[in-house]
Scaffold this motif. Structure first.
Motif, PDB file in Angstrom:
ATOM      1  N   ARG A  38       0.835  -1.204   0.000  1.00 21.91           N
ATOM      2  CA  ARG A  38       0.000   0.000   0.000  1.00 21.91           C
ATOM      3  C   ARG A  38       0.868   1.251   0.000  1.00 21.91           C
ATOM      4  NH1 ARG A  38      -5.345  -0.010   0.334  1.00 21.91           N
ATOM      5  NH2 ARG A  38      -6.344  -2.009   0.614  1.00 21.91           N
ATOM      6  N   LYS A  39       1.985   1.195   0.688  1.00 19.64           N
ATOM      7  CA  LYS A  39       2.917   2.314   0.700  1.00 19.64           C
ATOM      8  C   LYS A  39       3.459   2.559  -0.714  1.00 19.64           C
ATOM      9  CE  LYS A  39       7.297   3.618   2.886  1.00 19.64           C
ATOM     10  NZ  LYS A  39       8.311   3.149   3.836  1.00 19.64           N
ATOM     11  N   LEU A  40       3.851   1.488  -1.392  1.00 15.97           N
ATOM     12  CA  LEU A  40       4.313   1.612  -2.773  1.00 15.97           C
ATOM     13  C   LEU A  40       3.217   2.173  -3.677  1.00 15.97           C
ATOM     14  CD1 LEU A  40       6.271  -1.732  -3.171  1.00 15.97           C
ATOM     15  CD2 LEU A  40       7.253   0.566  -3.160  1.00 15.97           C
ATOM     16  N   ALA A  41       2.002   1.700  -3.476  1.00 19.34           N
ATOM     17  CA  ALA A  41       0.880   2.178  -4.286  1.00 19.34           C
ATOM     18  C   ALA A  41       0.638   3.670  -4.042  1.00 19.34           C
ATOM     19  CB  ALA A  41      -0.382   1.377  -3.965  1.00 19.34           C
ATOM     20  N   ALA A  42       0.726   4.095  -2.789  1.00 14.61           N
ATOM     21  CA  ALA A  42       0.520   5.515  -2.471  1.00 14.61           C
ATOM     22  C   ALA A  42       1.603   6.382  -3.110  1.00 14.61           C
ATOM     23  CB  ALA A  42       0.505   5.714  -0.957  1.00 14.61           C
ATOM     24  N   GLU A  43       2.835   5.904  -3.076  1.00 11.09           N
ATOM     25  CA  GLU A  43       3.927   6.649  -3.698  1.00 11.09           C
ATOM     26  C   GLU A  43       3.716   6.753  -5.210  1.00 11.09           C
ATOM     27  OE1 GLU A  43       7.431   4.532  -2.476  1.00 11.09           O
ATOM     28  OE2 GLU A  43       7.266   5.249  -0.411  1.00 11.09           O
ATOM     29  N   ARG A  44       3.300   5.655  -5.824  1.00 13.23           N
ATOM     30  CA  ARG A  44       3.073   5.642  -7.270  1.00 13.23           C
ATOM     31  C   ARG A  44       1.894   6.555  -7.624  1.00 13.23           C
ATOM     32  NH1 ARG A  44       5.940   3.623 -11.717  1.00 13.23           N
ATOM     33  NH2 ARG A  44       7.003   2.578 -10.019  1.00 13.23           N
ATOM     34  N   ALA A  45       0.823   6.504  -6.830  1.00 17.34           N
ATOM     35  CA  ALA A  45      -0.340   7.357  -7.079  1.00 17.34           C
ATOM     36  C   ALA A  45       0.054   8.836  -7.002  1.00 17.34           C
ATOM     37  CB  ALA A  45      -1.448   7.047  -6.076  1.00 17.34           C
ATOM     38  N   LYS A  46       0.861   9.166  -6.009  1.00 16.66           N
ATOM     39  CA  LYS A  46       1.320  10.548  -5.856  1.00 16.66           C
ATOM     40  C   LYS A  46       2.112  10.981  -7.093  1.00 16.66           C
ATOM     41  CE  LYS A  46       3.877  13.552  -2.741  1.00 16.66           C
ATOM     42  NZ  LYS A  46       4.620  13.626  -1.482  1.00 16.66           N
ATOM     43  N   ARG A  47       2.953  10.088  -7.591  1.00 12.48           N
ATOM     44  CA  ARG A  47       3.756  10.389  -8.778  1.00 12.48           C
ATOM     45  C   ARG A  47       2.876  10.663  -9.997  1.00 12.48           C
ATOM     46  NH1 ARG A  47       8.181   6.051  -9.864  1.00 12.48           N
ATOM     47  NH2 ARG A  47       8.340   6.378  -7.631  1.00 12.48           N
ATOM     48  N   TYR A  48       1.730   9.959 -10.066  1.00 12.28           N
ATOM     49  CA  TYR A  48       0.795  10.147 -11.181  1.00 12.28           C
ATOM     50  C   TYR A  48      -0.184  11.292 -10.939  1.00 12.28           C
ATOM     51  CZ  TYR A  48       2.086   5.577 -13.182  1.00 12.28           C
ATOM     52  OH  TYR A  48       2.749   4.522 -13.739  1.00 12.28           O
ATOM     53  N   GLY A  49      -0.149  11.885  -9.746  1.00 13.23           N
ATOM     54  CA  GLY A  49      -1.080  12.954  -9.423  1.00 13.23           C
ATOM     55  C   GLY A  49      -2.469  12.433  -9.094  1.00 13.23           C
ATOM     56  N   LEU A  50      -2.534  11.192  -8.608  1.00 16.52           N
ATOM     57  CA  LEU A  50      -3.811  10.557  -8.250  1.00 16.52           C
ATOM     58  C   LEU A  50      -3.996  10.556  -6.744  1.00 16.52           C
ATOM     59  CD1 LEU A  50      -3.481   7.468 -10.607  1.00 16.52           C
ATOM     60  CD2 LEU A  50      -4.904   9.486 -10.980  1.00 16.52           C
ATOM     61  N   PRO A  51      -5.225  10.391  -6.274  1.00 18.48           N
ATOM     62  CA  PRO A  51      -5.439  10.290  -4.824  1.00 18.48           C
ATOM     63  C   PRO A  51      -4.844   8.980  -4.307  1.00 18.48           C
ATOM     64  CG  PRO A  51      -7.481   9.902  -6.007  1.00 18.48           C
ATOM     65  CD  PRO A  51      -6.469  10.317  -7.029  1.00 18.48           C
ATOM     66  N   PRO A  52      -4.470   8.958  -3.044  1.00 14.89           N
ATOM     67  CA  PRO A  52      -3.908   7.726  -2.477  1.00 14.89           C
ATOM     68  C   PRO A  52      -4.970   6.621  -2.429  1.00 14.89           C
ATOM     69  CG  PRO A  52      -4.309   9.318  -0.755  1.00 14.89           C
ATOM     70  CD  PRO A  52      -4.580  10.019  -2.066  1.00 14.89           C
ATOM     71  N   PRO A  53      -4.529   5.375  -2.385  1.00 18.29           N
ATOM     72  CA  PRO A  53      -5.493   4.269  -2.301  1.00 18.29           C
ATOM     73  C   PRO A  53      -6.266   4.322  -0.983  1.00 18.29           C
ATOM     74  CG  PRO A  53      -3.243   3.452  -2.110  1.00 18.29           C
ATOM     75  CD  PRO A  53      -3.156   4.911  -2.400  1.00 18.29           C
ATOM     76  N   SER A  54      -7.432   3.745  -0.989  1.00 16.65           N
ATOM     77  CA  SER A  54      -8.241   3.714   0.231  1.00 16.65           C
ATOM     78  C   SER A  54      -7.526   2.886   1.291  1.00 16.65           C
ATOM     79  CB  SER A  54      -9.611   3.119  -0.065  1.00 16.65           C
ATOM     80  OG  SER A  54      -9.463   1.804  -0.540  1.00 16.65           O
ATOM     81  N   PRO A  55      -7.779   3.189   2.552  1.00 18.50           N
ATOM     82  CA  PRO A  55      -7.133   2.421   3.620  1.00 18.50           C
ATOM     83  C   PRO A  55      -7.659   0.982   3.663  1.00 18.50           C
ATOM     84  CG  PRO A  55      -8.698   3.980   4.534  1.00 18.50           C
ATOM     85  CD  PRO A  55      -8.640   4.233   3.060  1.00 18.50           C
ATOM     86  N   PRO A  56      -6.865   0.071   4.184  1.00 18.37           N
ATOM     87  CA  PRO A  56      -7.310  -1.328   4.256  1.00 18.37           C
ATOM     88  C   PRO A  56      -8.390  -1.521   5.305  1.00 18.37           C
ATOM     89  CG  PRO A  56      -5.240  -1.078   5.403  1.00 18.37           C
ATOM     90  CD  PRO A  56      -5.543   0.247   4.743  1.00 18.37           C
ATOM     91  N   ARG A  57      -9.110  -2.609   5.149  1.00 15.81           N
ATOM     92  CA  ARG A  57     -10.053  -2.992   6.211  1.00 15.81           C
ATOM     93  C   ARG A  57      -9.242  -3.482   7.391  1.00 15.81           C
ATOM     94  NH1 ARG A  57     -13.086  -7.260   3.185  1.00 15.81           N
ATOM     95  NH2 ARG A  57     -12.487  -6.448   1.189  1.00 15.81           N
ATOM     96  N   ALA A  58      -9.782  -3.433   8.567  1.00 13.09           N
ATOM     97  CA  ALA A  58      -9.078  -3.853   9.774  1.00 13.09           C
ATOM     98  C   ALA A  58      -8.742  -5.342   9.707  1.00 13.09           C
ATOM     99  CB  ALA A  58      -9.915  -3.565  11.021  1.00 13.09           C
ATOM    100  N   THR A  59      -7.429  -5.647   9.812  1.00 16.05           N
ATOM    101  CA  THR A  59      -6.974  -7.047   9.836  1.00 16.05           C
ATOM    102  C   THR A  59      -5.929  -7.236  10.911  1.00 16.05           C
ATOM    103  OG1 THR A  59      -5.308  -6.581   8.143  1.00 16.05           O
ATOM    104  CG2 THR A  59      -7.405  -7.483   7.369  1.00 16.05           C
ATOM    105  N   GLU A  60      -5.805  -6.276  11.793  1.00 11.93           N
ATOM    106  CA  GLU A  60      -4.781  -6.343  12.844  1.00 11.93           C
ATOM    107  C   GLU A  60      -5.002  -7.572  13.715  1.00 11.93           C
ATOM    108  OE1 GLU A  60      -2.158  -4.305  12.988  1.00 11.93           O
ATOM    109  OE2 GLU A  60      -2.913  -3.277  11.240  1.00 11.93           O
ATOM    110  N   PRO A  61      -3.885  -8.184  14.169  1.00  8.32           N
ATOM    111  CA  PRO A  61      -4.002  -9.377  15.033  1.00  8.32           C
ATOM    112  C   PRO A  61      -4.589  -9.039  16.382  1.00  8.32           C
ATOM    113  CG  PRO A  61      -1.678  -8.857  14.593  1.00  8.32           C
ATOM    114  CD  PRO A  61      -2.526  -7.850  13.871  1.00  8.32           C
TER     115      PRO A  61
END
Length: 61
Positions: A38-61
Motif C-alpha cells: 500500500r505504501k508503494l501504491a501511495a507513492e506511485r499514485a502521488k507520482r501520477y497525481g492521483l489520490p492515495p489508495p483507500s485504507p485497508p479494512r481492519a486485519t490487525e491481530p
C-alpha cells in the motif's frame, strides 16, 4: 499505471491471507507485507497525481 494496480492487488491479496490466518506471527507478517504494498501504491499514485489508495479494512491481530 499498471504497476499501481498491481501494488493494490498484492496488498489486497496479503490482507485476505492475513484475515484467514490463525497463526499470529504469520498474520502479522502478511499485514506488514500488505502495508508495504500500500505504501508503494501511495507513492506511485502521488507520482501520477492521483489520490492515495483507500485504507485497508481492519486485519490487525
Amino acid at each position: 499505471m499498471k504497476l499501481l494496480t498491481e501494488y493494490i492487488e498484492h496488498a489486497l491479496q496479503f490482507e485476505r491471507l492475513a484475515a484467514e490466518e490463525h497463526d499470529t506471527h504469520l498474520k502479522a507478517q502478511f499485514i506488514e507485507q500488505a502495508k508495504e504494498y500500500r505504501k508503494l501504491a501511495a507513492e506511485r499514485a502521488k507520482r501520477y497525481g492521483l489520490p492515495p489508495p483507500s485504507p485497508p479494512r481492519a486485519t490487525e491481530p
